[in-house]
Design an enzyme around this catalytic site. Structure first.
Site, PDB file in Angstrom:
ATOM      1  N   CYS A  88      -0.296   8.617  -9.737  1.00  0.00           N
ATOM      2  CA  CYS A  88      -1.549   9.368  -9.580  1.00  0.00           C
ATOM      3  C   CYS A  88      -1.203  10.804  -9.187  1.00  0.00           C
ATOM      4  O   CYS A  88      -0.046  11.121  -8.908  1.00  0.00           O
ATOM      5  CB  CYS A  88      -2.438   8.714  -8.513  1.00  0.00           C
ATOM      6  SG  CYS A  88      -1.847   8.984  -6.827  1.00  0.00           S
TER       7      CYS A  88
ATOM      8  N   CYS B  68       0.521  11.157  -5.635  1.00  0.00           N
ATOM      9  CA  CYS B  68       1.933  10.774  -5.684  1.00  0.00           C
ATOM     10  C   CYS B  68       2.742  11.792  -6.482  1.00  0.00           C
ATOM     11  O   CYS B  68       3.868  12.126  -6.108  1.00  0.00           O
ATOM     12  CB  CYS B  68       2.088   9.379  -6.285  1.00  0.00           C
ATOM     13  SG  CYS B  68       1.497   8.076  -5.188  1.00  0.00           S
TER      14      CYS B  68
ATOM     15  N   HIS C 296       0.527   3.958  -1.887  1.00  0.00           N
ATOM     16  CA  HIS C 296       1.013   3.670  -3.225  1.00  0.00           C
ATOM     17  C   HIS C 296       2.508   3.356  -3.178  1.00  0.00           C
ATOM     18  O   HIS C 296       3.217   3.742  -2.246  1.00  0.00           O
ATOM     19  CB  HIS C 296       0.742   4.843  -4.152  1.00  0.00           C
ATOM     20  CG  HIS C 296      -0.715   5.000  -4.468  1.00  0.00           C
ATOM     21  ND1 HIS C 296      -1.174   5.936  -5.363  1.00  0.00           N
ATOM     22  CD2 HIS C 296      -1.802   4.333  -4.020  1.00  0.00           C
ATOM     23  CE1 HIS C 296      -2.499   5.842  -5.451  1.00  0.00           C
ATOM     24  NE2 HIS C 296      -2.893   4.879  -4.634  1.00  0.00           N
TER      25      HIS C 296
ATOM     26  N   GLU D  62       4.957   4.555  -4.901  1.00  0.00           N
ATOM     27  CA  GLU D  62       5.770   5.767  -4.903  1.00  0.00           C
ATOM     28  C   GLU D  62       5.844   6.362  -3.497  1.00  0.00           C
ATOM     29  O   GLU D  62       6.906   6.813  -3.053  1.00  0.00           O
ATOM     30  CB  GLU D  62       5.185   6.812  -5.872  1.00  0.00           C
ATOM     31  CG  GLU D  62       5.020   6.322  -7.285  1.00  0.00           C
ATOM     32  CD  GLU D  62       3.632   5.736  -7.577  1.00  0.00           C
ATOM     33  OE1 GLU D  62       3.140   5.931  -8.707  1.00  0.00           O
ATOM     34  OE2 GLU D  62       3.042   5.074  -6.686  1.00  0.00           O
TER      35      GLU D  62
END
Length: 158
Positions: free
Chosen positions: A112, A115, A84, A86
């Site tokens: 999410c 993260c 992801h 992040e």
């Protein structure tokens, strides 16, 4: 001699979110393009976008594992070749030895739960985002950790 016309400058939140949007344009994910920027004292510490690790074939080239298995958004995060945005921003900072404790995350999407747990332990104090994400546990944990959450409406930006 008249004064020059003053143009309206974007505020800092909009500025950093626009940079996150630009970062998302580098994404190699077929499903969702996400960008993230870690900022402290109005200085960019790291950026990230979602995609596979360095040296690995991109999903845009070989197809999406999640699509092939019909996995809905927000579920089974481990069944994906990519990281992801992040996560990539956190990893970029670590790779270059940059402390992100006490910084703010500007992201095109709400993080999410995976993260969010990383962001909490990395000491991220604030998250500004554009769009939501179907993960109520993520929001619950971030609020419990005292992370400031702010959804920004880009329609109001200059």
């Amino acid at each position: 001699m008249g004064h020059p016309q003053k143009r309206k400058r974007p505020g800092w939140d909009i500025y950093f979110l626009k940079i996150a949007q630009l970062a998302s344009s580098r994404s190699t994910c077929i499903r969702r393009q996400v960008g993230a920027v870690l900022v402290k004292d109005k200085k960019i510490l790291a950026t990230g976008y979602n995609g596979v690790p360095s040296g690995i074939a991109h999903c845009t080239d070989i197809g999406c594992l999640r699509d092939a298995q019909q996995i809905p958004s927000g579920q089974r995060h481990e069944l994906c070749r990519g990281l992801h945005a992040e996560q990539n921003a956190i990893l970029q900072a670590a790779y270059h030895g940059v402390s992100i404790r006490g910084s703010s995350l500007f992201c095109t999407n709400f993080p999410c739960v995976i993260c969010s747990k990383m962001l909490i332990n990395a000491g991220i104090r604030q998250i500004c985002y554009l769009e939501g994400y179907p993960d109520s546990l993520s929001e619950e944990m971030l609020k419990e950790a005292g992370t400031e959450l702010q959804q920004i409406d880009m329609e109001e930006a200059p």
